[in-house]
Design an enzyme around this catalytic site. Structure first.
Site, PDB file in Angstrom:
ATOM      1  N   ASP A  87      11.174 -22.298 -20.616  1.00  0.00           N
ATOM      2  CA  ASP A  87      10.972 -23.723 -20.383  1.00  0.00           C
ATOM      3  C   ASP A  87      11.157 -24.485 -21.701  1.00  0.00           C
ATOM      4  OD1 ASP A  87      10.197 -26.257 -19.620  1.00  0.00           O
ATOM      5  OD2 ASP A  87       8.305 -25.612 -18.725  1.00  0.00           O
ATOM      6  N   CYS A 129      12.231 -24.431 -10.786  1.00  0.00           N
ATOM      7  CA  CYS A 129      11.377 -24.310 -11.974  1.00  0.00           C
ATOM      8  C   CYS A 129      10.067 -25.020 -11.640  1.00  0.00           C
ATOM      9  CB  CYS A 129      12.051 -24.851 -13.234  1.00  0.00           C
ATOM     10  SG  CYS A 129      12.380 -26.620 -13.251  1.00  0.00           S
ATOM     11  N   ARG A 166      15.017 -27.080 -16.313  1.00  0.00           N
ATOM     12  CA  ARG A 166      15.816 -25.888 -16.053  1.00  0.00           C
ATOM     13  C   ARG A 166      16.534 -25.895 -14.713  1.00  0.00           C
ATOM     14  NH1 ARG A 166      11.084 -21.777 -17.003  1.00  0.00           N
ATOM     15  NH2 ARG A 166      10.009 -23.532 -16.048  1.00  0.00           N
TER      16      ARG A 166
END
Length: 156
Positions: free
Chosen positions: A121, A13, A19
């Protein structure tokens, strides 16, 4: 990949604190439960949080589902990662584009972790967004386990 070489999977990420460490922690636990011997790691496309633990909200959401990610530390992806890892998964299209520019055709080509779907996100969101990250990452890991098992059956 050589037959006796251990499989390696990398989740990516932006900052490697929400994440991708969540996906890494879930994959480690679920691969072990499934009896799959696979090295798992995570990284970020940016260096904002190198050396830091995952976001506290990500740690709490993962722990609420039985996954311990507190000991993970953020790092930035390197060009060597594309050669070290068999599968390189981006959490969203923005990071996929960054990885594709960085990749330059050597080693594993990055793809989206959830197929055509992005893993949003949660960083600027609420606690429930981190819960959703865990849910989506778990679904993605479950699908990955099915894919890996299917690939192994077809290879034998």
């Amino acid at each position: 990949m050589a037959e006796n070489e251990k499989r390696r999977i990398l989740f990516i990420c932006m900052g490697n604190i929400c994440r991708s460490p969540t996906a890494e922690g879930i994959a480690r636990a679920e691969f072990a439960r499934a009896g799959l011997d696979i090295d798992v790691d995570s990284a970020g496309t940016e260096d904002y949080h190198v050396g830091e633990p995952p976001d506290e909200r990500a740690i709490r959401a993962a722990a609420a589902h039985g996954y311990d990610i507190a000991g993970l530390r953020a790092r930035q992806v390197t060009s060597a990662d594309f050669e070290r890892f068999e599968l390189v998964f981006a959490m969203d299209r923005m990071n996929l584009l960054a990885l594709q520019r960085f990749h330059r055709g050597i080693g594993a080509a990055p793809t989206l972790f959830l197929g055509d779907t992005e893993l949003p996100d949660p960083y600027y969101g609420k606690a429930r967004d981190f819960e959703r990250t865990v849910e989506l990452a778990r679904k993605g890991v479950d699908a990955l386990i099915r894919r890996l098992r299917s690939k192994a059956r077809h290879a034998s």
